[in-house]
Motif scaffolding. Structure first.
Motif, PDB file in Angstrom:
ATOM      1  N   MET A   1       0.846  -1.182   0.000  1.00 19.14           N
ATOM      2  CA  MET A   1       0.000   0.000   0.000  1.00 19.14           C
ATOM      3  C   MET A   1       0.893   1.247   0.000  1.00 19.14           C
ATOM      4  SD  MET A   1      -2.993   1.024   2.715  1.00 19.14           S
ATOM      5  CE  MET A   1      -4.307   0.041   2.053  1.00 19.14           C
ATOM      6  N   THR A   2       0.622   2.183  -0.903  1.00 24.59           N
ATOM      7  CA  THR A   2       1.443   3.390  -0.993  1.00 24.59           C
ATOM      8  C   THR A   2       1.110   4.351   0.144  1.00 24.59           C
ATOM      9  OG1 THR A   2      -0.138   4.589  -2.363  1.00 24.59           O
ATOM     10  CG2 THR A   2       1.458   3.199  -3.517  1.00 24.59           C
ATOM     11  N   VAL A   3       1.999   5.290   0.374  1.00 24.15           N
ATOM     12  CA  VAL A   3       1.796   6.289   1.420  1.00 24.15           C
ATOM     13  C   VAL A   3       0.517   7.075   1.142  1.00 24.15           C
ATOM     14  CG1 VAL A   3       2.753   8.385   2.466  1.00 24.15           C
ATOM     15  CG2 VAL A   3       4.258   6.484   1.901  1.00 24.15           C
ATOM     16  N   TRP A   4       0.298   7.434  -0.118  1.00 21.69           N
ATOM     17  CA  TRP A   4      -0.894   8.194  -0.497  1.00 21.69           C
ATOM     18  C   TRP A   4      -2.171   7.451  -0.108  1.00 21.69           C
ATOM     19  CZ3 TRP A   4      -1.213  13.104  -2.099  1.00 21.69           C
ATOM     20  CH2 TRP A   4      -2.416  13.528  -2.649  1.00 21.69           C
ATOM     21  N   LYS A   5      -2.212   6.152  -0.410  1.00 21.28           N
ATOM     22  CA  LYS A   5      -3.397   5.351  -0.084  1.00 21.28           C
ATOM     23  C   LYS A   5      -3.572   5.209   1.423  1.00 21.28           C
ATOM     24  CE  LYS A   5      -3.994   2.733  -4.291  1.00 21.28           C
ATOM     25  NZ  LYS A   5      -4.184   1.440  -4.898  1.00 21.28           N
TER      26      LYS A   5
ATOM     27  N   PHE B   1      -4.904   8.719   2.726  1.00 22.70           N
ATOM     28  CA  PHE B   1      -6.273   9.034   2.316  1.00 22.70           C
ATOM     29  C   PHE B   1      -7.180   7.809   2.322  1.00 22.70           C
ATOM     30  CE2 PHE B   1      -3.678  12.477   0.752  1.00 22.70           C
ATOM     31  CZ  PHE B   1      -4.395  13.570   1.208  1.00 22.70           C
ATOM     32  N   GLY B   2      -6.770   6.786   3.040  1.00 26.57           N
ATOM     33  CA  GLY B   2      -7.573   5.578   3.202  1.00 26.57           C
ATOM     34  C   GLY B   2      -7.617   5.196   4.660  1.00 26.57           C
ATOM     35  N   LYS B   3      -6.654   4.372   5.049  1.00 25.86           N
ATOM     36  CA  LYS B   3      -6.617   3.836   6.405  1.00 25.86           C
ATOM     37  C   LYS B   3      -6.493   4.928   7.481  1.00 25.86           C
ATOM     38  CE  LYS B   3      -4.116   0.400   9.103  1.00 25.86           C
ATOM     39  NZ  LYS B   3      -3.013  -0.566   9.109  1.00 25.86           N
ATOM     40  N   TYR B   4      -5.736   5.975   7.202  1.00 28.75           N
ATOM     41  CA  TYR B   4      -5.477   7.020   8.192  1.00 28.75           C
ATOM     42  C   TYR B   4      -6.156   8.346   7.829  1.00 28.75           C
ATOM     43  CZ  TYR B   4      -1.962   3.667   9.621  1.00 28.75           C
ATOM     44  OH  TYR B   4      -1.321   2.529  10.022  1.00 28.75           O
ATOM     45  N   LEU B   5      -7.318   8.277   7.205  1.00 26.02           N
ATOM     46  CA  LEU B   5      -8.002   9.488   6.754  1.00 26.02           C
ATOM     47  C   LEU B   5      -8.379  10.424   7.905  1.00 26.02           C
ATOM     48  CD1 LEU B   5      -9.059  11.070   4.345  1.00 26.02           C
ATOM     49  CD2 LEU B   5     -11.202   9.799   4.540  1.00 26.02           C
TER      50      LEU B   5
END
Length: 161
Positions: free
Chosen positions: A1-5, A8-12
């Motif tokens: 999983m990329t930092v971007w994901k 803006f996903g798991k750590y939104l």
């Protein structure tokens, strides 16, 4: 999983909270500079400046060393903290809003805007005035008086500016 994901996903929630705090701090840095330039007549007369509190404004305009730009780091810290307090509200409000009013049609955007301005805006202004008042060690009575004086006008001005 990329930092971007991850951001803006798991750590939104964390991303939204931290970005809200950083934006409030950045806005305060710009506002303090704006106040300094305004005081020294470096800005046009139509520029609108509103201090975070009457105490900060009084302190700024009564300063003895008025020619030097002195940044108020405590004020910026307080703004960042208030932003961190608002971040979770923003995160959850807009997550719920997207579930309650799904879609991107003109009608759904109008509904979302109305709900935002009637629920989120006054709530965030309340968080702002109460949070900043507590950080500035003001009493609840002083905070209530400031809210009575400024809350509606601030909300109203935000609607039409």
């Amino acid at each position: 999983m990329t930092v971007w994901k991850k951001l803006f996903g798991k750590y939104l929630l964390v991303t939204n909270t931290v970005s809200c705090g950083l934006m409030m701090a950045a806005g305060d840095v710009l506002q303090q500079r704006n106040e300094y330039l305004r005081k020294h007549k470096c800005l046009p007369t139509r520029t609108y400046v509103m201090a975070a509190s009457p105490h900060a404004e009084q302190k700024f305009y009564n300063s003895k060393d008025s020619d030097k730009y002195m940044h108020d780091y405590v004020r910026t810290k307080n703004m960042a903290i208030v932003g961190l307090l608002q971040g979770p509200f923003h995160h959850w409000f807009y997550m719920i809003l997207d579930r309650v009013v799904p879609g991107k049609t003109v009608l759904s955007v109008i509904k979302k805007t109305c709900l935002d301005q009637s629920i989120a805006s006054p709530t965030c202004l309340g968080i702002f005035f109460i949070g900043l008042g507590l950080l500035e060690h003001r009493t609840m009575e002083e905070i209530r008086e400031e809210m009575k004086l400024k809350l509606y006008d601030t909300w109203k001005d935000a609607q039409y500016e």
